[in-house]
Design an enzyme around this catalytic site. Sequence first.
Site: not given
Length: 538
Positions: A73, A100-101, A190, A192, A252, A394
């Site tokens: 964050g 992280c945060y 991070h 991710e 979508d 997606k």
Amino acid sequence: MTDPHAASPATPEALSPAARHDHVLILDFGSQVTQLIARRLRESGVYCEIWPFNADPARIRAFAPRAVILSGGPASVTAPDSPRAPDLVFDLGVPVLGICYGQQAMAEQLGGRVAGEGVREFGRADLEITDGCALFEGVWPRGTTHQVWMSHGDSVTALPPGFKVAAASPGAPFAAIADDDRRFYGLQFHPEVVHTPDGASLLRSFTHHVAGCAGDWTMAAFREEAIARIRAQVGVGADGGRVILGLSGGVDSAVAAVLLHEAIRDQLTCIFVDTGLLRAGEAQQVVELFRGHYNVPLLHVDAGDRFLARLEGVEDPERKRKIIGGTFIEVFEEQANRIEGARFLAQGTLYPDVIESVSVTGGPSVTIKSHHNVGGLPERMRLELVEPLRELFKDEVRVLGRTLGLPEAFVGRHPFPGPGLAIRIPGAVTPEKLEILRKADAIYLEEIRKAGLYDTIWQAFAVLLPVRSVGVMGDSRSYEHVCALRAVTSTDGMTADYFPFPHDMLGRTAARIINEVRGINRVVYDVTSKPPGTIEWE
């Protein structure tokens, strides 16, 4: 703020994926990449949900997660009133991973210390594994070095009781901390993002090895559960409501239409609004597939003149989006008033749409751009929103589409923005510019397909720039438009790199566009990645 994941009478907890699979809770502190955590977990077959960091502790306990992840964050733990995780998280007896945060908040809440006096790190860094822990077991052995992605100013400077240092970087001596007894772990980097190459394996180690998740959540399971949720919300048969869905020609809305039609059949009416901002041949393709092949009730509304009249002279991209979104809803309102029993409006909203429009937490993360299909409907419409794809990325939507049997021509189609070609014409939109852009875009995509590169690219399109350049065509001077070509690779649209075309392919494409499209005399290629740019130009 309203919690989008809160249970309602129309969506019983018994029908949620969390009731059927091992599940992980991600508490969001406002990071722009929180959704990537969910993306990585789902890749490994683990269902997860993202809730605000200040979610009701009673709901967290009722959710009964197998593990909890605290996201990054933009705030500073050292600032007054900065966000914290509910204390309950550390009393559930389940593994907790702070990123992280999230690492810093966990360390501070459990008795450690965080300060902003260390070396700031932004970008790639080398992480040295200094000690073993259950999180790194079988993934990152002691003594090895790994590339990670850092983005921090503050750092942990004193460990909470029970923790040890598991890894360090040049700017973060406490880059990874671990308490194996309580199964609490903190990472300053991070895992991710794709810039941490082995990060997905680390997250899998947390969910499968540390938390013991079975990893049995699949898109086939999502399909079954989504259909059950749609039927629970809308009702079926005589007691069910009629649902209106806007078909745009993109992946979508196409997948949402097929999913809804499978769930509620003729209770669904699709409205295809031809905004006048679509690509070449798109309207005919949509009508043929859904009215002809699927036999879905379909209204084809030609509203191009209305959209173009509203956009006349408008140059600001955010105003364009607002106008297009407002006009789109206006058309739906008119159609809804003509459809007896219309109670719901369905949209193909995805996770990236939501995160780029508003912070999940309602906190300090920044709005990048608005999306016309995010944010609900005017109260006067009195239609309830149905968003069956809202928690999918997606590529997950594509997998769902294949699971539903949607033709590959639609499933594999590149993303196309709701506002259409209007945001690929920086500056004012005119019928003449649209016609020029349609022709250039069609040539570009045709050349990409000829080269066998279409399925390798995440998104490719042409942009008609608001500048003219001098050229020589034959023996005459020309002063015409510049066309920019854009193509990127990505896995989820949150980050992207430009596609490295062979120069001869770009040369052929440019030559065709200049020779075949009257109004363009110069072609350029955009080599900007995301970040710092966005994929679209507006």
